[in-house]
Design an enzyme around this catalytic site. Structure first.
Site, mmCIF file in Angstrom:
data_model
loop_
_atom_site.group_PDB
_atom_site.id
_atom_site.type_symbol
_atom_site.label_atom_id
_atom_site.label_comp_id
_atom_site.label_asym_id
_atom_site.label_seq_id
_atom_site.Cartn_x
_atom_site.Cartn_y
_atom_site.Cartn_z
ATOM 1 N N LEU A 88 7.776 1.254 0.527
ATOM 2 C CA LEU A 88 6.169 2.245 0.042
ATOM 3 C C LEU A 88 6.151 2.088 2.339
ATOM 4 O O LEU A 88 5.948 1.601 2.887
ATOM 5 C CB LEU A 88 5.508 1.196 -0.013
ATOM 6 C CG LEU A 88 4.945 1.417 -1.641
ATOM 7 C CD1 LEU A 88 4.436 0.013 -2.044
ATOM 8 C CD2 LEU A 88 5.598 2.088 -2.539
ATOM 9 N N ASP A 89 5.285 4.015 2.558
ATOM 10 C CA ASP A 89 5.244 4.093 3.378
ATOM 11 C C ASP A 89 4.141 3.975 4.498
ATOM 12 O O ASP A 89 3.352 3.086 2.940
ATOM 13 C CB ASP A 89 5.475 6.085 3.894
ATOM 14 C CG ASP A 89 4.109 6.189 2.858
ATOM 15 O OD1 ASP A 89 2.958 5.568 3.283
ATOM 16 O OD2 ASP A 89 4.546 8.054 1.965
ATOM 17 N N LEU A 90 3.918 4.020 5.310
ATOM 18 C CA LEU A 90 2.717 3.834 6.425
ATOM 19 C C LEU A 90 1.628 3.369 5.069
ATOM 20 O O LEU A 90 0.598 1.971 5.573
ATOM 21 C CB LEU A 90 2.041 3.807 7.714
ATOM 22 C CG LEU A 90 1.939 3.577 8.564
ATOM 23 C CD1 LEU A 90 2.292 2.321 9.080
ATOM 24 C CD2 LEU A 90 1.063 4.496 9.529
#
Length: 292
Positions: free
Chosen positions: A130-132
């Site tokens: 999951l991105d930042l």
């Protein structure tokens, strides 16, 4: 001195004949990258890169090729630390907060999910990322084989997201996502999109997809003229985020894990011994007298 690729291959050929009568039996054990993945050190590809970088030694010698089979008699060391026998396969649900990166190390010095896991957690790997700025359900495992299995496109598990976007969209705005997009030459598979409700200047959507390309939902939403300002993954295949709070970890029971992943039980109970059959006494047919 590191073993070269040719020396590694020759070391596996001991006891094997070459020529017309060559023994084609493969060497015993498993490939070292598979063993490292099973032990939770890294995925197979990451393990191969670690080997090429000279970070892995077998029986006291650094190796530079993954073309090596390992048995339980071999001693493996990674970054100077011995690799222990793999533990039973395990799987966890983790509610990732926004603001953490899903990597073991970050070149920018940002906090990673592994910095925030409970102290009693063993070495684990994330299944996908999951991105930042994304949050929600992330699967963690100590088994590189499970990680690889769940990330394969052929597994095709549906991943569902609750997505908040800025604007007042109409349902027809999302038809391009349902049909599949091509963005900068990259093909995005069709998504399921439901417009749930309008909340002030924002709208909430439920989006489902079966692949995990980098920032896929954000890029697709931007392509149709909107901006994502919150993204929460609520399920990954059969596993649900449910009421798990941010930062919390919950282990999945092994029986459930095996059933959902189609794995065989690791510890099969021995079958109960069969009771000896008692010899049956012959009986005369009903209504007939026995012969003398």
């Amino acid at each position: 001195m590191p073993l070269t690729a040719s020396e590694t291959c020759l070391s596996q050929a001991r006891g094997m004949r070459y020529g017309p009568d060559m023994n084609k039996t493969p060497p015993p054990g498993d490939r070292i990258a598979k063993v490292l993945a099973r032990a939770g050190i890294a995925s197979r590809r990451e393990a191969e890169r670690m080997i090429e970088a000279g970070r892995v030694a077998v029986n006291g010698k650094t190796i530079d090729s993954p073309a090596l089979n390992i048995t339980s008699k071999d001693k493996i060391v990674v970054d100077g630390k011995p690799v222990s026998e793999p533990e039973p396969s395990r799987l966890w649900l983790y509610h990732k907060p926004a603001g953490l990166v899903t990597t073991t190390r970050d070149e920018k010095g940002r906090d990673t999910i592994f910095d925030k896991l409970p102290d009693d957690m063993p070495r684990v790997m994330s299944v996908g990322r999951l991105d930042l700025n994304s949050e929600g359900l992330l699967l963690l495992t100590n088994d590189g084989g499970i990680k690889r299995k769940l990330e394969l496109p052929s597994t095709g598990w549906l991943r569902k997201y609750r997505v908040r976007i800025n604007g007042r969209p109409k349902d027809e705005n999302f038809e391009p996502l349902r049909k599949g997009l091509v963005i900068e030459g990259e093909r995005f598979q069709p998504m399921t999109v439901a417009l749930d409700r309008q909340q002030g200047a924002n709208a909430w959507l439920t989006i489902g997809l079966r692949e995990g390309k980098n920032r896929e939902i954000r890029r697709a939403i931007e392509d149709i003229g909107f901006t994502v300002n919150r993204l929460l993954r609520v399920s990954y295949g059969p596993f649900q985020l449910g009421t798990l709070k941010q930062g919390e970890v919950e282990e999945i029971r092994r029986r459930v894990m095996r059933d959902q992943l189609g794995l065989e039980a690791e510890d099969k109970p021995e079958s109960a011994p069969k009771r000896p059959t008692r010899p049956q006494r012959k009986r005369a047919p009903i209504g007939k007298k026995p012969r003398k």
